[in-house]
Design an enzyme around this catalytic site. Structure first.
Site, mmCIF file in Angstrom:
data_model
loop_
_atom_site.group_PDB
_atom_site.id
_atom_site.type_symbol
_atom_site.label_atom_id
_atom_site.label_comp_id
_atom_site.label_asym_id
_atom_site.label_seq_id
_atom_site.Cartn_x
_atom_site.Cartn_y
_atom_site.Cartn_z
ATOM 1 N N HIS A 199 0.866 -1.182 0.000
ATOM 2 C CA HIS A 199 0.000 0.000 0.000
ATOM 3 C C HIS A 199 0.905 1.234 0.000
ATOM 4 O O HIS A 199 2.026 1.186 0.503
ATOM 5 C CB HIS A 199 -0.837 -0.043 1.282
ATOM 6 C CG HIS A 199 -1.913 0.985 1.391
ATOM 7 N ND1 HIS A 199 -1.658 2.271 1.792
ATOM 8 C CD2 HIS A 199 -3.240 0.912 1.174
ATOM 9 C CE1 HIS A 199 -2.801 2.947 1.822
ATOM 10 N NE2 HIS A 199 -3.772 2.151 1.447
ATOM 11 N N ASP B 146 3.010 -4.694 8.092
ATOM 12 C CA ASP B 146 1.837 -3.849 7.884
ATOM 13 C C ASP B 146 0.610 -4.737 8.083
ATOM 14 O O ASP B 146 0.262 -5.547 7.217
ATOM 15 C CB ASP B 146 1.876 -3.254 6.469
ATOM 16 C CG ASP B 146 0.578 -2.535 6.102
ATOM 17 O OD1 ASP B 146 -0.406 -2.629 6.855
ATOM 18 O OD2 ASP B 146 0.552 -1.888 5.042
ATOM 19 N N GLN C 28 -4.745 -4.922 7.076
ATOM 20 C CA GLN C 28 -5.814 -5.842 6.674
ATOM 21 C C GLN C 28 -5.840 -7.092 7.536
ATOM 22 O O GLN C 28 -6.856 -7.771 7.604
ATOM 23 C CB GLN C 28 -5.613 -6.271 5.208
ATOM 24 C CG GLN C 28 -5.714 -5.142 4.200
ATOM 25 C CD GLN C 28 -7.099 -4.533 4.121
ATOM 26 O OE1 GLN C 28 -8.106 -5.193 4.436
ATOM 27 N NE2 GLN C 28 -7.180 -3.276 3.739
ATOM 28 N N LYS D 48 -10.367 -0.874 10.366
ATOM 29 C CA LYS D 48 -10.486 -2.031 9.482
ATOM 30 C C LYS D 48 -10.821 -3.290 10.275
ATOM 31 O O LYS D 48 -10.859 -4.387 9.728
ATOM 32 C CB LYS D 48 -9.192 -2.228 8.692
ATOM 33 C CG LYS D 48 -8.962 -1.093 7.689
ATOM 34 C CD LYS D 48 -7.796 -1.372 6.799
ATOM 35 C CE LYS D 48 -7.282 -0.136 6.107
ATOM 36 N NZ LYS D 48 -8.074 0.262 4.954
ATOM 37 N N CYS E 290 -4.771 2.373 -3.748
ATOM 38 C CA CYS E 290 -3.531 2.888 -3.140
ATOM 39 C C CYS E 290 -2.363 1.922 -3.314
ATOM 40 O O CYS E 290 -1.512 1.784 -2.432
ATOM 41 C CB CYS E 290 -3.716 3.219 -1.659
ATOM 42 S SG CYS E 290 -4.867 4.543 -1.381
HETATM 43 N N1 PMP Z 1 -1.757 -0.838 4.516
HETATM 44 C C1 PMP Z 1 -2.757 -1.548 3.963
HETATM 45 C C2 PMP Z 1 -2.484 -2.930 3.483
HETATM 46 C C3 PMP Z 1 -4.026 -0.995 3.864
HETATM 47 O O1 PMP Z 1 -5.022 -1.698 3.327
HETATM 48 C C4 PMP Z 1 -4.250 0.314 4.343
HETATM 49 C C5 PMP Z 1 -5.611 0.975 4.209
HETATM 50 N N2 PMP Z 1 -6.252 0.738 2.996
HETATM 51 C C6 PMP Z 1 -3.179 1.000 4.931
HETATM 52 C C7 PMP Z 1 -1.950 0.390 4.995
HETATM 53 C C8 PMP Z 1 -3.365 2.372 5.491
HETATM 54 O O2 PMP Z 1 -4.242 2.316 6.558
HETATM 55 P P1 PMP Z 1 -4.842 3.660 7.196
HETATM 56 O O3 PMP Z 1 -5.400 4.448 6.043
HETATM 57 O O4 PMP Z 1 -5.895 3.171 8.124
HETATM 58 O O5 PMP Z 1 -3.735 4.356 7.870
#
Ligand code: PMP
Length: 412
Positions: free
Chosen positions: A129, A206, A209, A232, A370
């Site tokens: 991401h 990370d 998810q 999430k 993203c």
């Molecule tokens: N890493 C992953 C794999 C994600 O799916 C996301 C959110 N889509 C993020 C990081 C960023 O998370 P946040 O926007 O809650 O900070």
């Protein structure tokens, strides 16, 4: 065909826990398949937020009055629940942040700025991401470090051979997504942490998810950092966690300066507070952290195994039914994956499909999610992504697939 769902899940009663699901969108019952972007919130979380603001709103840690003590206890209770939730060795290893993005930025700044030197390498994968790419690019540029990328194969997996070929004596940080938000792929983060450690690098996972879809045991994974977001995993937005091993957190400088992160302040010299407070400058997001406890408890009450079994059945059914659609191309067919189904359909733009599904009350995500470098790797602009959660049903998936078939028919 019908797929057996995990028998331990009472789906009707679970759906009643989520008030938002009981509504029509564009005249049709809402089908919410955008769970990888954010999950819906159970009543217990919503009520905890309301209760905090209506009965014990106060700033924490410094006040001696009753409300301040009650708020502080509730805030710190969430830390204890999360220590267990991720199996951290010590409660002080759990730092509250705004979410995964904030957690990764904290590590990039507080660890990266102190320990990276010119020519050092930071290793990530091609499926990260943007939150697990850009903070590393920023600190790499500042310190003259180099970003190295582990490639992704056609199924959307990485291989441990490629990890071994990428991590070397110059590697200082390895940062890998546990479960990909675009592909669903679950990465072998435990094995990757071992490779990182064999080269004296630190490992960040990370877990944005993963927290509601995978078993998370930071001691078993032996990661040095674990970043995740409350929203999430059925919790509120704007709050999350950074786990870090005590010895490493203690070596790091603070990320931000301000109240709470200090021990003593004078104009000549300021000394810093102990972990975790050293990394929690300013008034935190008290209400959301308090309610986050309810989200973790909600997952624990249903049982991660039950949630995972239910979501696995939904995902298998979705793959099978979607395969009936002519011209469908799946992205992310890893053997080990969470409940994310990402695809394109020949001659149908993902945005058109997304809008037409919305007209039928179905919320999916379309676009690059993203993960632009990953989309570029596959040579596409984006996908249609359906991501399932504990409250989704086989009937919803069937309606979704039938609706997509109607949409595809209009384009052919
Ligand atoms: N890493 C992953 C794999 C994600 O799916 C996301 C959110 N889509 C993020 C990081 C960023 O998370 P946040 O926007 O809650 O900070």
């Amino acid at each position: 065909m019908s797929v057996a769902l995990a028998s331990n899940i009472d789906i009707n009663s679970i759906r009643k826990d989520f008030p938002i699901l009981d509504q029509k969108v564009n005249g049709k019952p809402l089908i919410y398949f955008d769970n990888a972007a954010t999950t819906q919130k159970p009543k217990s979380v919503i009520e905890a937020l309301s209760e905090y603001y209506s009965s014990y709103n106060a700033n924490i840690h410094r006040g001696l009055h009753t409300l301040a003590e009650k708020a502080t206890t509730a805030f710190e209770d969430t830390r204890k629940v999360f220590q267990k939730f991720i199996n951290a060795n010590e409660v002080e290893e759990v730092i509250f942040t705004k979410g995964t993005t904030d957690s990764i930025n904290l590590v990039a700044n507080a660890y990266g700025r102190k320990f990276l030197e010119k020519g050092d390498e930071i290793v990530i994968t091609a499926m990260e991401h943007h939150s697990n790419i850009v903070p590393w690019q920023m600190i790499a540029e500042e310190k003259g470090a180099v970003l190295k990328i582990i490639p992704v194969n056609k199924k959307g997996e990485i291989s441990l051979d490629d990890v071994k070929a990428t991590v070397n004596k110059n590697t200082k940080i390895v940062s890998v997504v546990y479960a990909s938000n675009s592909l669903g792929t679950v990465n072998p983060v435990k094995e990757i942490a071992k490779i990182a450690h064999d080269h004296d690098a630190v490992m960040l996972v990370d877990g944005a998810q993963a927290s509601s879809h995978c078993i998370v045991d930071v001691q078993d994974l032996d990661c040095d950092f674990y970043a995740t977001s409350g929203h999430k995993m059925y919790g509120p937005t704007g709050c999350g966690i950074l786990y870090g091993k005590r010895a490493i957190l203690e070596e790091m400088n603070p990320y931000q300066g301000g109240g709470e992160m200090i021990n003593n302040v004078s104009f000549e010299k300021t000394t810093y507070n102990d972990i975790p407070y050293k990394f929690e400058a300013g008034t935190p997001n008290i209400a959301d952290v308090v309610a986050l406890k309810k989200a973790a408890e909600y997952i624990n009450n249903i049982g991660k195994d039950n949630i995972m079994a239910h979501e696995k059945a939904l995902t298998a059914h979705a793959h099978e039914r979607l395969s009936e659609i002519p011209g469908i191309n799946f992205y992310g067919t890893a053997d080990d994956k969470v409940s994310v189904v990402s695809f394109t359909i020949d001659n149908v733009h993902p945005y058109d499909a997304g809008l037409m599904l919305d007209a039928k009350g179905i919320a999916v995500r379309t676009g690059h999610h993203c993960t632009q470098p990953l989309m570029e790797h596959f040579g596409i602009d984006g996908t249609i992504r359906a991501s399932f959660s504990v409250y989704n049903t086989i009937d919803e998936i069937d309606f979704f697939v039938d609706s997509l078939k109607d949409i595809v028919a209009k384009f052919s």
